[in-house]
Design a protein around this motif. Structure first.
Motif, PDB file in Angstrom:
ATOM      1  N   UNK A  56       0.824  -1.212   0.000  1.00 11.48           N
ATOM      2  CA  UNK A  56       0.000   0.000   0.000  1.00 11.48           C
ATOM      3  C   UNK A  56       0.857   1.260   0.000  1.00 11.48           C
ATOM      4  N   UNK A  57       1.999   1.190   0.681  1.00 10.45           N
ATOM      5  CA  UNK A  57       2.879   2.360   0.763  1.00 10.45           C
ATOM      6  C   UNK A  57       3.874   2.428  -0.394  1.00 10.45           C
ATOM      7  N   UNK A  58       3.869   1.409  -1.262  1.00  6.35           N
ATOM      8  CA  UNK A  58       4.844   1.376  -2.362  1.00  6.35           C
ATOM      9  C   UNK A  58       6.261   1.208  -1.884  1.00  6.35           C
ATOM     10  N   UNK A  59       6.445   0.464  -0.800  1.00  2.90           N
ATOM     11  CA  UNK A  59       7.771   0.310  -0.187  1.00  2.90           C
ATOM     12  C   UNK A  59       8.121  -1.156   0.028  1.00  2.90           C
ATOM     13  N   UNK A  60       7.875  -1.983  -0.974  1.00  8.63           N
ATOM     14  CA  UNK A  60       8.234  -3.395  -0.847  1.00  8.63           C
ATOM     15  C   UNK A  60       9.746  -3.562  -0.831  1.00  8.63           C
ATOM     16  N   UNK A  61      10.246  -4.525  -0.060  1.00  8.33           N
ATOM     17  CA  UNK A  61      11.680  -4.813  -0.078  1.00  8.33           C
ATOM     18  C   UNK A  61      12.081  -5.449  -1.402  1.00  8.33           C
ATOM     19  N   UNK A  62      13.378  -5.579  -1.615  1.00 12.69           N
ATOM     20  CA  UNK A  62      13.870  -6.144  -2.878  1.00 12.69           C
ATOM     21  C   UNK A  62      13.647  -7.652  -2.944  1.00 12.69           C
ATOM     22  N   UNK A  63      13.843  -8.333  -1.821  1.00 20.90           N
ATOM     23  CA  UNK A  63      13.608  -9.773  -1.713  1.00 20.90           C
ATOM     24  C   UNK A  63      12.667  -9.980  -0.535  1.00 20.90           C
ATOM     25  N   UNK A  64      11.712 -10.880  -0.671  1.00 23.87           N
ATOM     26  CA  UNK A  64      10.761 -11.075   0.413  1.00 23.87           C
ATOM     27  C   UNK A  64      10.219 -12.490   0.426  1.00 23.87           C
TER      28      UNK A  64
END
Length: 429
Positions: free
Chosen positions: A88-96
């Motif tokens: 929602x915040x557009x702040x996904x990590x690179x690997x998850x």
């Protein structure tokens, strides 16, 4: 005085020559510049192997000095509740960490998760598991962390002392074994009331397998369409079986506050005779005990009906569509390659990869169990890849409310049905 003046003059001349020599050397030899270093973030679900994840990241960075991995760990009861706020915040990590479910697949089709089909890791994933990790539009959105199957681990010594000669093969027999263990002075089974993720992986998943999947071959497509009816006596029975265990005094004291780690510790310390767990916990639960440990398929089937095991993909790893995608793909390859034995030394899970026969550490008992479960004509998926993501969060509360007697099993079935159908309305096209 003249001699000392000459010495000072000579020293100054030597210093000047040395300085000139240094300048000439600097001009002739260009200084090396340190390589650019990319920092990637990795948000990982590792409730029982955080040290191994940190070691994997450290060894990757040692071999790839241009990439630094900032490891962060998921908290709470599910992978999805960690991912959704970041999406929602557009702040996904690179690997998850992600689960092989409709929510992750939808993220891939929205170009939030990257396609990993060109990686060596994807090519090595066992063919049957690849279906779990392929979206409706054909995107390979992640790699499996292992072959997931849930089972009941049991203390063979307690069974013998209580006079239990064979493991139960249906729910009636299971209740009789619990009663026999209780009469012998043992607590029959551990229940993770404080960690509903394991309630879902344990009694709910086995109940859904035997009460729904066994009787509806098209359950998955019907659930997606919103036509699967879960407001039934059979689904209410899933919650009723769960509630029956504490009602009869078959679980540990203060079971509603028992979390993940302390639940496993109760089993290892010989304070309970049985525990629901997954193949991912084999390394901890089969070793270092003062007693012999066995495993069996949760007998949540009715008398005269074949049992349905739970078998599928474990929580795995994905790469986000970020500017660091190339470096993140390299780390994904390392996790599935040189890093995987590090993980396996702790977990002893069943490897999801074709090439790991020599390096993967697995226990014979778990390998045999998984092979036996895979031969059943009907198997069910783990609960986290069965239900819609919002329903998962709802289910956690429903199970706890039933155990706390705030809600009846029939009411829980009705709420579950409503949640699944609401999700279908929003997402099914």
């Amino acid at each position: 005085m003249q001699r000392s003046h000459f010495i000072r003059l000579l020293s100054g001349l030597i210093g000047l020559l040395a300085l000139c020599s240094c300048h000439q050397q600097d001009a002739a030899t260009p200084r090396s510049t340190p390589p650019h270093r990319t920092t990637i973030t990795a948000l990982i679900w590792a409730p029982d192997w955080p040290e191994q994840m940190l070691q994997i990241a450290a060894e990757f960075s040692a071999l790839n000095p241009d990439v630094r991995v900032d490891v962060q760990f998921m908290i709470g009861n599910s992978v999805e509740e960690n991912i959704k706020p970041r999406v929602a915040a557009g702040m996904l990590p690179d690997v998850l960490s992600v689960n092989p479910n409709a929510y992750s697949a939808e993220l891939a089709d929205q170009n939030v998760l990257a396609d990993v089909s060109q990686t060596v890791a994807w090519q090595n994933v066992l063919a049957p598991l690849r279906r779990d990790w392929t979206s409706r539009h054909g995107t390979a959105f992640g790699i499996s962390g292992g072959v997931a199957t849930t089972m009941i681990y049991y203390n063979r010594d307690m069974f013998a002392k209580a006079g239990v000669e064979k493991v139960p093969t249906n729910f009636d027999e299971f209740l009789r074994v619990c009663a026999q263990l209780k009469r012998a002075g043992f607590t029959p089974i551990m229940l993770n009331g404080g960690f509903p993720n394991m309630l879902g992986n344990g009694p709910f998943a086995s109940g859904f397998a035997n009460n729904v999947v066994a009787h509806e071959p098209n359950w998955k497509s019907k659930m997606a369409e919103g036509t699967l009816n879960l407001d039934t006596a059979q689904v209410a029975d899933i919650f009723a079986k769960m509630a029956l265990l504490p009602e009869r005094g078959y679980v540990q004291p203060a079971f509603m506050s028992t979390g993940y780690d302390d639940g496993m510790q109760l089993f290892k310390e010989g304070k309970v005779a049985m525990t629901f767990q997954g193949s991912w916990a084999a390394g901890l639960l089969l070793h270092g005990n003062r007693f012999a440990t066995g495993v069996f398929i949760p007998p949540w089937n009715a008398r005269g009906e074949p049992v349905v095991p739970v078998l599928g993909s474990e929580t795995g790893f994905a790469v986000s569509e970020t500017p660091n995608k190339a470096a993140a793909m390299r780390f994904l390859e390392f996790i599935a390659g040189k890093g995987f034995p590090i993980l396996q030394k702790k977990r002893h899970n069943i490897s999801p990869f074709q090439h790991d026969a020599e390096t993967a550490v697995s226990d014979r008992e778990i390998v045999d169990y998984t092979n036996a479960a895979s031969r059943y004509p009907v198997t069910a998926s783990p609960y986290y890849s069965t239900l819609p993501s919002n329903t998962l969060e709802s289910l956690h509360g429903l199970m706890q409310d039933v155990l706390l007697k705030k809600m009846t099993p029939r009411q829980a079935a009705k709420h579950l049905d409503q949640s699944v159908k609401n999700e279908a309305k929003m997402h099914y096209k």
